[in-house]
Design a protein around this motif. Structure first.
Motif, PDB file in Angstrom:
ATOM      1  N   PRO A 121      -3.813  12.018 -13.336  1.00 30.68           N
ATOM      2  CA  PRO A 121      -3.763  12.853 -14.034  1.00 30.68           C
ATOM      3  C   PRO A 121      -3.402  12.479 -15.846  1.00 30.68           C
ATOM      4  N   THR A 122      -3.148  10.884 -15.899  1.00 31.04           N
ATOM      5  CA  THR A 122      -2.673  10.551 -16.907  1.00 31.04           C
ATOM      6  C   THR A 122      -3.844   9.985 -17.303  1.00 31.04           C
ATOM      7  N   ASP A 123      -2.859   9.882 -18.835  1.00 33.38           N
ATOM      8  CA  ASP A 123      -4.337   8.957 -19.991  1.00 33.38           C
ATOM      9  C   ASP A 123      -3.774   7.141 -20.034  1.00 33.38           C
ATOM     10  N   ALA A 124      -2.762   6.744 -18.614  1.00 36.77           N
ATOM     11  CA  ALA A 124      -3.059   5.001 -18.839  1.00 36.77           C
ATOM     12  C   ALA A 124      -3.591   5.472 -17.141  1.00 36.77           C
ATOM     13  N   ARG A 125      -3.757   3.667 -16.833  1.00 40.66           N
ATOM     14  CA  ARG A 125      -4.586   3.506 -15.699  1.00 40.66           C
ATOM     15  C   ARG A 125      -3.159   3.118 -14.479  1.00 40.66           C
ATOM     16  N   ALA A 126      -3.546   3.691 -13.254  1.00 39.12           N
ATOM     17  CA  ALA A 126      -2.250   3.653 -12.063  1.00 39.12           C
ATOM     18  C   ALA A 126      -2.897   2.466 -11.038  1.00 39.12           C
ATOM     19  N   ARG A 127      -1.904   1.327 -10.512  1.00 39.94           N
ATOM     20  CA  ARG A 127      -2.411   0.521  -9.797  1.00 39.94           C
ATOM     21  C   ARG A 127      -1.266   0.662  -8.301  1.00 39.94           C
ATOM     22  N   MET A 128      -2.586   0.476  -6.993  1.00 35.69           N
ATOM     23  CA  MET A 128      -1.503   0.823  -5.361  1.00 35.69           C
ATOM     24  C   MET A 128      -1.900  -0.281  -4.878  1.00 35.69           C
ATOM     25  N   PHE A 129      -1.036  -0.195  -4.076  1.00 36.25           N
ATOM     26  CA  PHE A 129      -1.414  -0.997  -3.365  1.00 36.25           C
ATOM     27  C   PHE A 129      -2.063  -0.493  -1.457  1.00 36.25           C
ATOM     28  N   PHE A 130      -3.229  -0.501  -1.449  1.00 41.76           N
ATOM     29  CA  PHE A 130      -3.514  -0.071  -0.552  1.00 41.76           C
ATOM     30  C   PHE A 130      -4.175  -0.400   1.049  1.00 41.76           C
ATOM     31  N   LEU A 131      -3.771   0.056   2.156  1.00 47.36           N
ATOM     32  CA  LEU A 131      -3.273  -0.672   3.648  1.00 47.36           C
ATOM     33  C   LEU A 131      -4.448   0.172   4.500  1.00 47.36           C
TER      34      LEU A 131
END
Length: 182
Positions: A121-131
């Motif tokens: 919902p923000t104006d910046a990218r997000a990153r996640m590690f996904f398994l």
């Protein structure tokens, strides 16, 4: 005569920035550990752009784990009182649980059968590690999704029937719409 010992098993060492990356209009996914490397799980690094909402969905066979690396994401991982077909961000569990704002270091474990979603919902990218377990379903899903997206003729959207069939084939029951942008 000296007997030669066959080499033992070797693990995978993947430096930062390595892995096979696929890009859709909505996300960037870098495959880290695939079904070729593990019988237990596949792993990915996922970049989630501002305004992206994967939509609430459920898997009957797959189990997933998310670890937020950067940015903020709204996260759902519970069965709601009522599965409404619109905004999952308003859902509430029978015990009063609501959507959580996940920040770096947050872990989300999703067992089979549990509705879940994430949105930026923000104006910046997000990153996640996904398994994802078992492998290699998510790997094949992304490859086939790219084929469908590549076949679309802009400005026409991708074939919704082909995407729905793809999701069904890969154990994805979409509960609310996938959205791009705010």
């Amino acid at each position: 005569m000296t007997a030669l010992t066959p080499p033992g098993p070797e693990g995978l060492l993947l430096p930062p920035g390595h892995g096979r990356t696929v890009r859709t209009a909505a996300q960037e996914v870098t495959f880290k550990v695939t079904g070729a490397h593990s019988r237990m799980a596949s792993s990915f690094e996922v970049t989630v752009p501002p305004g992206f909402d994967v939509g609430a969905h459920v898997h009957t066979r797959s189990e997933e784990l998310f670890y937020v690396l950067e940015g903020e994401l709204d996260i759902l991982a519970f069965e709601p009182r009522v599965r409404t077909p619109d905004r999952w961000q308003r859902w509430e569990s029978p015990t009063g649980r609501r959507v959580t704002r996940a920040t770096p270091g947050t872990v989300i474990a999703v067992p089979p059968g549990c509705p879940h979603a994430f949105a930026n919902p923000t104006d910046a990218r997000a990153r996640m590690f996904f398994l994802s377990s078992p492998p290699p379903d998510h790997e094949r899903y992304f490859d086939e999704l790219l084929d469908i997206l590549a076949a679309a003729e802009p400005p026409d959207p991708p074939d919704p029937t082909a995407i729905a069939e793809l999701r069904t084939r890969y154990d994805i029951e979409q509960l609310t719409p996938l959205r791009h942008g705010h």
